[in-house]
Design a protein around this motif. Structure first.
Motif, PDB file in Angstrom:
ATOM      1  N   MET A   1     -13.397  15.333 -17.629  1.00 51.59           N
ATOM      2  CA  MET A   1     -14.070  14.052 -17.347  1.00 51.59           C
ATOM      3  C   MET A   1     -13.961  13.136 -18.558  1.00 51.59           C
ATOM      4  O   MET A   1     -14.288  13.519 -19.674  1.00 51.59           O
ATOM      5  CB  MET A   1     -15.551  14.280 -17.012  1.00 51.59           C
ATOM      6  N   SER A   2     -13.456  11.936 -18.347  1.00 52.29           N
ATOM      7  CA  SER A   2     -13.327  10.954 -19.416  1.00 52.29           C
ATOM      8  C   SER A   2     -14.583  10.098 -19.499  1.00 52.29           C
ATOM      9  O   SER A   2     -15.330   9.972 -18.531  1.00 52.29           O
ATOM     10  CB  SER A   2     -12.119  10.051 -19.161  1.00 52.29           C
ATOM     11  N   LYS A   3     -14.794   9.513 -20.669  1.00 51.41           N
ATOM     12  CA  LYS A   3     -15.959   8.655 -20.869  1.00 51.41           C
ATOM     13  C   LYS A   3     -15.509   7.204 -20.917  1.00 51.41           C
ATOM     14  O   LYS A   3     -14.616   6.840 -21.689  1.00 51.41           O
ATOM     15  CB  LYS A   3     -16.691   9.023 -22.157  1.00 51.41           C
ATOM     16  N   LEU A   4     -16.151   6.377 -20.098  1.00 48.02           N
ATOM     17  CA  LEU A   4     -15.878   4.951 -20.043  1.00 48.02           C
ATOM     18  C   LEU A   4     -17.080   4.202 -20.620  1.00 48.02           C
ATOM     19  O   LEU A   4     -18.203   4.393 -20.165  1.00 48.02           O
ATOM     20  CB  LEU A   4     -15.623   4.513 -18.594  1.00 48.02           C
ATOM     21  N   LEU A   5     -16.844   3.369 -21.623  1.00 43.94           N
ATOM     22  CA  LEU A   5     -17.898   2.554 -22.225  1.00 43.94           C
ATOM     23  C   LEU A   5     -17.709   1.110 -21.777  1.00 43.94           C
ATOM     24  O   LEU A   5     -16.677   0.491 -22.049  1.00 43.94           O
ATOM     25  CB  LEU A   5     -17.840   2.639 -23.754  1.00 43.94           C
ATOM     26  N   VAL A   6     -18.708   0.560 -21.068  1.00 44.74           N
ATOM     27  CA  VAL A   6     -18.678  -0.822 -20.596  1.00 44.74           C
ATOM     28  C   VAL A   6     -19.601  -1.644 -21.489  1.00 44.74           C
ATOM     29  O   VAL A   6     -20.795  -1.336 -21.595  1.00 44.74           O
ATOM     30  CB  VAL A   6     -19.135  -0.927 -19.124  1.00 44.74           C
ATOM     31  N   VAL A   7     -19.064  -2.684 -22.111  1.00 36.64           N
ATOM     32  CA  VAL A   7     -19.847  -3.521 -23.018  1.00 36.64           C
ATOM     33  C   VAL A   7     -19.899  -4.926 -22.424  1.00 36.64           C
ATOM     34  O   VAL A   7     -18.931  -5.702 -22.515  1.00 36.64           O
ATOM     35  CB  VAL A   7     -19.242  -3.561 -24.430  1.00 36.64           C
ATOM     36  N   ASP A   8     -21.012  -5.267 -21.797  1.00 36.71           N
ATOM     37  CA  ASP A   8     -21.177  -6.560 -21.137  1.00 36.71           C
ATOM     38  C   ASP A   8     -22.663  -6.827 -20.967  1.00 36.71           C
ATOM     39  O   ASP A   8     -23.429  -5.913 -20.648  1.00 36.71           O
ATOM     40  CB  ASP A   8     -20.473  -6.550 -19.766  1.00 36.71           C
ATOM     41  N   ASP A   9     -23.080  -8.084 -21.159  1.00 36.32           N
ATOM     42  CA  ASP A   9     -24.498  -8.397 -21.025  1.00 36.32           C
ATOM     43  C   ASP A   9     -24.870  -8.820 -19.606  1.00 36.32           C
ATOM     44  O   ASP A   9     -26.008  -9.210 -19.357  1.00 36.32           O
ATOM     45  CB  ASP A   9     -24.920  -9.482 -22.022  1.00 36.32           C
ATOM     46  N   GLU A  10     -23.933  -8.770 -18.669  1.00 33.58           N
ATOM     47  CA  GLU A  10     -24.228  -9.054 -17.266  1.00 33.58           C
ATOM     48  C   GLU A  10     -24.461  -7.731 -16.527  1.00 33.58           C
ATOM     49  O   GLU A  10     -23.555  -6.902 -16.427  1.00 33.58           O
ATOM     50  CB  GLU A  10     -23.082  -9.813 -16.604  1.00 33.58           C
ATOM     51  N   GLU A  11     -25.674  -7.563 -16.008  1.00 30.10           N
ATOM     52  CA  GLU A  11     -26.011  -6.300 -15.350  1.00 30.10           C
ATOM     53  C   GLU A  11     -25.127  -6.033 -14.137  1.00 30.10           C
ATOM     54  O   GLU A  11     -24.757  -4.892 -13.875  1.00 30.10           O
ATOM     55  CB  GLU A  11     -27.484  -6.304 -14.927  1.00 30.10           C
ATOM     56  N   SER A  12     -24.776  -7.085 -13.395  1.00 29.04           N
ATOM     57  CA  SER A  12     -23.962  -6.883 -12.194  1.00 29.04           C
ATOM     58  C   SER A  12     -22.586  -6.358 -12.548  1.00 29.04           C
ATOM     59  O   SER A  12     -22.020  -5.519 -11.825  1.00 29.04           O
ATOM     60  CB  SER A  12     -23.840  -8.202 -11.418  1.00 29.04           C
ATOM     61  N   ILE A  13     -22.022  -6.831 -13.661  1.00 29.18           N
ATOM     62  CA  ILE A  13     -20.713  -6.338 -14.101  1.00 29.18           C
ATOM     63  C   ILE A  13     -20.810  -4.868 -14.486  1.00 29.18           C
ATOM     64  O   ILE A  13     -19.978  -4.048 -14.079  1.00 29.18           O
ATOM     65  CB  ILE A  13     -20.193  -7.172 -15.281  1.00 29.18           C
ATOM     66  N   CYS A  14     -21.834  -4.539 -15.259  1.00 27.65           N
ATOM     67  CA  CYS A  14     -22.016  -3.144 -15.689  1.00 27.65           C
ATOM     68  C   CYS A  14     -22.208  -2.232 -14.478  1.00 27.65           C
ATOM     69  O   CYS A  14     -21.633  -1.134 -14.411  1.00 27.65           O
ATOM     70  CB  CYS A  14     -23.207  -3.034 -16.629  1.00 27.65           C
ATOM     71  N   TRP A  15     -23.000  -2.703 -13.510  1.00 29.91           N
ATOM     72  CA  TRP A  15     -23.264  -1.888 -12.318  1.00 29.91           C
ATOM     73  C   TRP A  15     -21.970  -1.672 -11.534  1.00 29.91           C
ATOM     74  O   TRP A  15     -21.649  -0.549 -11.136  1.00 29.91           O
ATOM     75  CB  TRP A  15     -24.292  -2.589 -11.437  1.00 29.91           C
ATOM     76  N   GLY A  16     -21.215  -2.740 -11.322  1.00 30.44           N
ATOM     77  CA  GLY A  16     -19.989  -2.617 -10.544  1.00 30.44           C
ATOM     78  C   GLY A  16     -18.968  -1.722 -11.214  1.00 30.44           C
ATOM     79  O   GLY A  16     -18.337  -0.878 -10.561  1.00 30.44           O
ATOM     80  N   LEU A  17     -18.791  -1.861 -12.526  1.00 31.69           N
ATOM     81  CA  LEU A  17     -17.824  -1.038 -13.241  1.00 31.69           C
ATOM     82  C   LEU A  17     -18.298   0.411 -13.340  1.00 31.69           C
ATOM     83  O   LEU A  17     -17.481   1.340 -13.362  1.00 31.69           O
ATOM     84  CB  LEU A  17     -17.564  -1.620 -14.630  1.00 31.69           C
TER      85      LEU A  17
END
Length: 474
Positions: free
Chosen positions: A1-17
């Motif tokens: 399992m790989s780890k994906l780090l999402v860095v964004d201040d928009e909650e909808s973007i973080c949720w979708g990704l």
């Protein structure tokens, strides 16, 4: 399992990704700022980072270097809703794995993640980054994609083929690629092949020796040698005569030029960028353009969007041209009236950005330093010839449908489903072309067609058309 780090201040973007990453079997962690992301990196290094440019605190571009210092060559996918050409080039220069403009389809991010997790690529070479490139204006999704392609082209020394309608800014793009490339300190030599005398095209490109032909009273250095150490831009490259195409191909392959009337090879290290509004593949099939030269010129291809596909850029472009063309900087700034902007958005710009510039220049003369009103604009391009052609085409389509109806209304096998059958004939090619013209983006294609994107997705599934474009958009 790989780890994906999402860095964004928009909650909808973080949720979708996060949903996307988890559906691919990866662990996903989100951070609302670069500083939070640095703390997360200390706990466990990610395998790939999706990073927004505009963040509270440290911005994404500055954060790239710190991530690389801590993690080495971790793939970083940059996303932004505010990108311009300089941002795209800077992201590539700093080593971003990919650059994606918002709003984006999840399929595009998915493809980038898959490539990032299996990639062992080296960093892209650094590019020279100036403050701006004159004329490259616009923040629409179509232009941000063009910026990304220009940035990638600038990081390489490969030949580039620019396509697009007349007036879309192909020479500006060529100059941007040169200016951002390692060849920025060398010459940029531009030539319109269509403007060359066919009988003298070879002499112009390759030069000639004294006495090579009548009137050749002295040696002449050709454009390919003048571009040594820099970039040669061949505009309207489709117009190169066939005999000259053979010689150009050899020059590109060996970086050697043989002037007309000479047997002496001249070395020249140049990069070629070419442009055309014609279909070179079609001309190749017709025997008017060599296929091997097409492959050599089109190592990397960029299609510039017509102005009709980027209406959100019209205001920025108009204001840019007002600033550029206003002759008296001491007067109060000229502005566009709201109804003038509405008129600019309404028009069909068949001449693209070039036509818009001419319209603004015309309006500035009439406005004389005052607010530009609709009556200051030149008349819209005459559409009579086009409408006549469109009318003829519509008549042909109507006639074809009438004939189809006459044949099929009496067909017992189609009883009760004639209308459905007609839609199955008409809709698939319409949907295919709409998707192609909108670069596979389902939401944009739906707006162009005037239907809801959910309806479009259902029809795509029904007809089995381009299922890659039916991804969600966030």
């Amino acid at each position: 399992m790989s780890k994906l780090l999402v860095v964004d201040d928009e909650e909808s973007i973080c949720w979708g990704l996060a949903r996307l990453g988890e559906s691919l079997g990866h662990e996903v962690v989100a951070a609302a700022s670069a500083e939070q992301a640095f703390d997360e990196v200390e706990r466990r290094a990610p395998d790939v980072i999706v990073l927004d440019v505009r963040l509270p605190g440290m911005d994404g571009l500055k954060a790239i270097e710190r991530f690389q210092h801590s993690l080495g060559s971790v793939p970083i996918i940059v996303i932004t809703a505010y990108g311009d050409l300089a941002t795209a080039v800077e992201a590539v220069r700093r080593g971003a794995f990919d650059y994606i403009a918002k709003p984006f389809d999840l399929q595009k991010v998915k493809d980038a993640l898959v490539r990032a997790l299996v990639s062992d690529r080296d960093e892209l070479p650094a590019a020279v980054v100036p403050t701006q490139v004159e004329g490259m204006v616009g923040r629409s999704a179509a232009m941000q994609e063009a910026y990304k392609q220009i940035a990638l082209a600038a990081s390489s020394d490969a030949s580039v083929l620019l396509g697009g309608e007349s007036g879309t800014g192909k020479e500006l793009a060529a100059r941007a690629i040169h200016r951002y490339s390692r060849r920025a300190g060398g010459p940029f030599v531009a030539v319109s092949v269509a403007a060359l005398n066919p009988s003298l095209a070879e002499s112009e490109l390759f030069g000639h020796a004294r006495g090579a032909f009548t009137g050749a009273e002295e040696d002449r250095v050709g454009l390919l040698v003048q571009a040594n150490g820099g970039t040669l831009f061949l505009d309207e490259v489709a117009e190169i005569p066939l005999p000259t195409q053979v010689k150009l191909l050899r020059a590109l392959e060996h970086n050697e030029v043989v002037p007309v009337g000479s047997n002496q090879l001249v070395k020249s290290d140049f990069r070629v960028i070419s442009a055309t509004h014609q279909n070179l593949r079609q001309r190749t099939e017709q025997g008017q353009f060599r296929h091997d030269l097409l492959f050599r010129l089109g190592a990397f291809q960029i299609e510039l969007p017509p102005l009709g596909e980027r209406p959100d850029d019209i205001e920025d472009l108009a204001n840019y041209f007002i600033s550029l063309l206003s002759s008296d900087g001491t007067t109060r700034p000229v502005r566009l009236a709201a109804q003038t902007l509405a008129e600019l958005r309404r028009r069909r710009w068949y001449g693209n950005v070039r036509e818009l510039r001419n319209a603004i220049e015309h309006a500035l003369i009439l406005a004389r330093g005052r607010t530009i009103m609709p009556e200051h604009l030149p008349p819209s391009m005459s559409l009579a010839p086009l409408m006549d052609a469109t009318s003829r085409t519509n008549d042909q389509v109507t006639t074809a449908i009438r004939r189809w109806a006459e044949r099929n209304l009496d067909d017992s096998a189609l009883a009760g489903r004639v209308y459905e059958q007609l839609l199955e004939v008409i809709e698939p090619p319409l949907l295919e072309i709409a998707l192609k013209r909108n670069r596979g983006q389902c939401a944009t294609a739906a707006r162009t067609l005037g239907i809801h994107r959910t309806t479009l997705r259902k029809k795509l599934v029904q007809y089995g058309v381009s299922d890659e474009s039916s991804s969600d958009q966030i």
